[in-house]
Design an enzyme around this catalytic site. Structure first.
Site, mmCIF file in Angstrom:
data_model
loop_
_atom_site.group_PDB
_atom_site.id
_atom_site.type_symbol
_atom_site.label_atom_id
_atom_site.label_comp_id
_atom_site.label_asym_id
_atom_site.label_seq_id
_atom_site.Cartn_x
_atom_site.Cartn_y
_atom_site.Cartn_z
ATOM 1 N N GLU A 118 1.025 -1.062 -0.285
ATOM 2 C CA GLU A 118 -0.380 0.063 0.353
ATOM 3 C C GLU A 118 1.068 1.053 0.065
ATOM 4 O O GLU A 118 1.608 1.399 1.144
ATOM 5 C CB GLU A 118 -0.892 0.406 0.854
ATOM 6 C CG GLU A 118 -1.764 -0.899 1.697
ATOM 7 C CD GLU A 118 -3.012 -0.816 0.518
ATOM 8 O OE1 GLU A 118 -3.341 0.263 -0.068
ATOM 9 O OE2 GLU A 118 -3.787 -1.987 0.497
ATOM 10 N N CYS B 36 -2.579 9.178 3.044
ATOM 11 C CA CYS B 36 -2.090 8.826 2.076
ATOM 12 C C CYS B 36 -2.713 9.328 1.035
ATOM 13 O O CYS B 36 -2.776 9.749 0.019
ATOM 14 C CB CYS B 36 -1.819 7.254 1.784
ATOM 15 S SG CYS B 36 -3.590 6.472 2.702
HETATM 16 P P1 NAD Z 1 8.939 4.456 4.315
HETATM 17 O O1 NAD Z 1 8.686 3.853 2.388
HETATM 18 O O2 NAD Z 1 10.108 5.416 4.353
HETATM 19 O O3 NAD Z 1 8.703 3.273 5.499
HETATM 20 C C1 NAD Z 1 7.616 2.860 5.135
HETATM 21 C C2 NAD Z 1 8.670 1.730 6.553
HETATM 22 O O4 NAD Z 1 9.561 0.540 6.010
HETATM 23 C C3 NAD Z 1 9.704 1.971 7.652
HETATM 24 O O5 NAD Z 1 8.921 0.939 8.773
HETATM 25 C C4 NAD Z 1 10.762 1.452 7.319
HETATM 26 O O6 NAD Z 1 11.455 1.398 8.274
HETATM 27 C C5 NAD Z 1 10.642 0.336 6.471
HETATM 28 N N1 NAD Z 1 11.772 0.691 5.235
HETATM 29 C C6 NAD Z 1 12.588 1.462 4.771
HETATM 30 N N2 NAD Z 1 12.775 1.327 3.641
HETATM 31 C C7 NAD Z 1 13.320 -0.414 3.701
HETATM 32 C C8 NAD Z 1 13.376 -0.957 2.629
HETATM 33 N N3 NAD Z 1 14.229 -1.104 1.704
HETATM 34 N N4 NAD Z 1 12.880 -3.089 2.970
HETATM 35 C C9 NAD Z 1 12.037 -2.815 3.985
HETATM 36 N N5 NAD Z 1 11.953 -2.275 4.381
HETATM 37 C C10 NAD Z 1 12.158 -0.438 4.819
HETATM 38 O O7 NAD Z 1 7.267 5.142 4.619
HETATM 39 P P2 NAD Z 1 7.080 6.390 5.531
HETATM 40 O O8 NAD Z 1 7.392 7.412 6.084
HETATM 41 O O9 NAD Z 1 7.078 5.792 6.949
HETATM 42 O O10 NAD Z 1 5.855 6.109 5.590
HETATM 43 C C11 NAD Z 1 5.265 7.733 4.772
HETATM 44 C C12 NAD Z 1 4.715 6.939 3.190
HETATM 45 O O11 NAD Z 1 3.375 6.301 3.857
HETATM 46 C C13 NAD Z 1 3.738 7.712 1.944
HETATM 47 O O12 NAD Z 1 4.019 7.964 0.981
HETATM 48 C C14 NAD Z 1 2.079 7.156 2.794
HETATM 49 O O13 NAD Z 1 1.380 8.335 1.314
HETATM 50 C C15 NAD Z 1 2.357 5.853 2.829
HETATM 51 N N6 NAD Z 1 1.274 6.054 3.449
HETATM 52 C C16 NAD Z 1 0.483 5.103 2.380
HETATM 53 C C17 NAD Z 1 -0.993 3.873 2.839
HETATM 54 C C18 NAD Z 1 -2.185 4.129 2.195
HETATM 55 O O14 NAD Z 1 -2.819 3.169 2.800
HETATM 56 N N7 NAD Z 1 -1.889 3.612 0.917
HETATM 57 C C19 NAD Z 1 -1.585 4.617 3.991
HETATM 58 C C20 NAD Z 1 -0.015 4.812 4.607
HETATM 59 C C21 NAD Z 1 0.735 5.724 4.873
#
Ligand code: NAD
Length: 443
Positions: free
Chosen positions: A227, A261
């Site tokens: 997501e 999001c």
């Molecule tokens: P992010 O992608 O930076 O991090 C999300 C998670 O992934 C964290 O736990 C992080 O530690 C982990 N992570 C980072 N790099 C990784 C890798 N290479 N491999 C595996 N795990 C890794 O996102 P964020 O800043 O925490 O969240 C914001 C984003 O989430 C925004 O883009 C937002 O739109 C999205 N979001 C989407 C939804 C949806 O339902 N579509 C809901 C909420 C948030």
């Protein structure tokens, strides 16, 4: 042992220094999760669901404490933090019932053969979540997966580990050992999880991380559910209730300081109605209360988008991005943006909205569909047929008419194009946490 520091985004106070899960421990946790999964899957789905429901009674008892922690560690204002906890608690029994219904074996016959479809657990689910809904996001990915008979290695965002640990701790007072374990760390530990021998990776977060996960999970043919981010539009048709649209726009652009999001980031309004709409959205924005941004990097990203847009000719008609304090940034409204600007193409994820006056709805649809994101979109009109016809032309996975995106309870949560890969919620969504198998016999 390496430490992870977590901060109050409003004050900058360090809330805790936590031990990061070392690689060796992560592998040991995986071994325990696999072992626990065998026993967990042997229980009936009703028993698993009842254990989750029992665990949620304890969350109910601690709802205010949980909300206080979300406010402190993530920064959302107290009323929004409590709303997150309460809406998760109130939805849980319906989710449990829907998962049970979705995973009931199904028979198909053609007069010659009887085939039964079974939705079996996949094994261990590596659940990796973001910070903006620190209880809500883990719930959507973990609960159906647990009820389906998987065990979970849960890695909360490094920005909100205390909320993740607390949520899992309460659930673990009721769940059997090792059914749900928490991995503490950042992207590095996320990558280790993705590379480990798990069967399913469920992820909510940015598009960039999602692409990375998909690429690496592909090597092991692991099941993946992503997501991702969004760049949602609001289209206000010429027959819309402008006041209702403006009220919605202010709330949906700035709630959770725009760190949602499905925040409205682009608004398209007909030229003749621009002035009236702008006056109304300003009025409603005056009433909005925002918290801090999660960290200075996110604030800098937002400020950079605003700066670039202003250098390219955009005008700020509300708010002053110079007036910032710590991670705090007040709502900003921009006009005179152009479609190719970064602020119109890339996710902002902050308290900023861009308004464009368009000649007609075709122009609005065309500009809404630009770019790689296609999570949600909203159309306002007093003529439902008119609104529906525009809604069906949007690329978004979810469109709301005269309301926010997201459907009736039990409907899917789905991003199209670069905003998602698979979906959750609904029978089809719950089944994505499982392996489908069929057994056929002669009639
Ligand atoms: P992010 O992608 O930076 O991090 C999300 C998670 O992934 C964290 O736990 C992080 O530690 C982990 N992570 C980072 N790099 C990784 C890798 N290479 N491999 C595996 N795990 C890794 O996102 P964020 O800043 O925490 O969240 C914001 C984003 O989430 C925004 O883009 C937002 O739109 C999205 N979001 C989407 C939804 C949806 O339902 N579509 C809901 C909420 C948030």
């Amino acid at each position: 042992m390496k430490k992870l520091e977590t901060f109050n985004p409003s004050t900058g106070e360090c809330l805790a220094k936590l031990s990061i899960t070392p690689s060796k421990e992560l592998q040991a946790m995986l071994t325990r999760a696999k072992k626990a999964q065998i026993e967990w899957a042997r229980k009936s789905i009703r028993v698993r669901a009842n254990l989750i429901l029992k665990a949620y009674e304890k969350i109910g008892d601690r709802a205010q404490k949980m909300a206080d922690l979300i406010h402190k560690e993530m920064g959302k204002i107290p009323s929004e933090a409590r709303l997150e906890v309460d809406s998760n608690i109130t939805s849980i029994s319906q989710i449990a019932d829907k998962v049970i219904e979705a995973l009931k074996p199904e028979e198909t016959t053609d007069g010659v053969t009887r085939t039964t479809s079974y939705w079996d657990p996949l094994g261990v689910n590596a659940c990796i979540t973001p910070w903006n809904f620190p209880m809500g996001m883990p719930q959507t990915l973990m609960i159906p997966s647990l009820i389906a008979g998987n065990t979970v290695l849960f890695k909360p965002s490094e920005e909100v580990p205390l909320v993740g640990i607390e949520y899992a701790k309460i659930l673990n007072k009721t769940l059997p050992s090792d059914v749900l374990q928490v991995v503490v760390g950042s992207g590095e530990q996320g990558q280790e999880l993705v590379a480990s021998d798990v069967q399913l990776i469920t992820f909510t977060g940015s598009q960039t991380t999602g692409k990375h996960i998909l690429e690496h999970a592909g090597k092991g043919l692991k099941r993946v559910l992503l997501e991702l981010g969004g760049k949602d539009s609001l289209i206000i048709l010429d027959d819309a209730d402008l006041d209702a649209a403006a009220k919605f726009a202010a709330s949906n652009s700035f709630r959770n300081t725009g760190q949602v999001c499905v925040s409205t980031e682009k608004i398209f309004v007909m030229e003749g109605q621009m002035r009236e709409f702008v006056n109304k959205i300003k009025k409603y924005t005056d009433e909005i209360q925002v918290g801090p941004m999660i960290h200075s990097r996110q604030k800098d990203h937002v400020l950079q988008q605003i700066d670039e847009a202003v250098s390219g000719g955009a005008k700020i008609i509300y708010g002053d991005p110079q007036k910032t304090e710590g991670n705090h940034l007040q709502p900003v409204i921009l006009v005179d943006v152009t479609p190719e600007m970064n602020i119109m193409m890339d996710e902002t994820f902050g308290p900023v909205v861009c308004i464009t006056a368009v000649k007609n709805e075709n122009e609005a649809v065309e500009q809404s569909n630009l770019g790689s994101y296609a999570l949600g979109g909203v159309v306002f009109s007093t003529n439902l047929d008119h609104a529906r016809s525009v809604a069906r032309r949007l690329d978004a996975g979810m469109v709301g008419i005269n309301r926010r995106v997201g459907g009736a309870s039990g409907s899917p949560w789905v991003g199209a194009k670069g905003s998602g890969y698979g979906y959750h919620g609904s029978s089809g969504g719950h089944r994505q946490f499982t392996q489908l198998r069929i057994v056929s016999e002669p009639l």
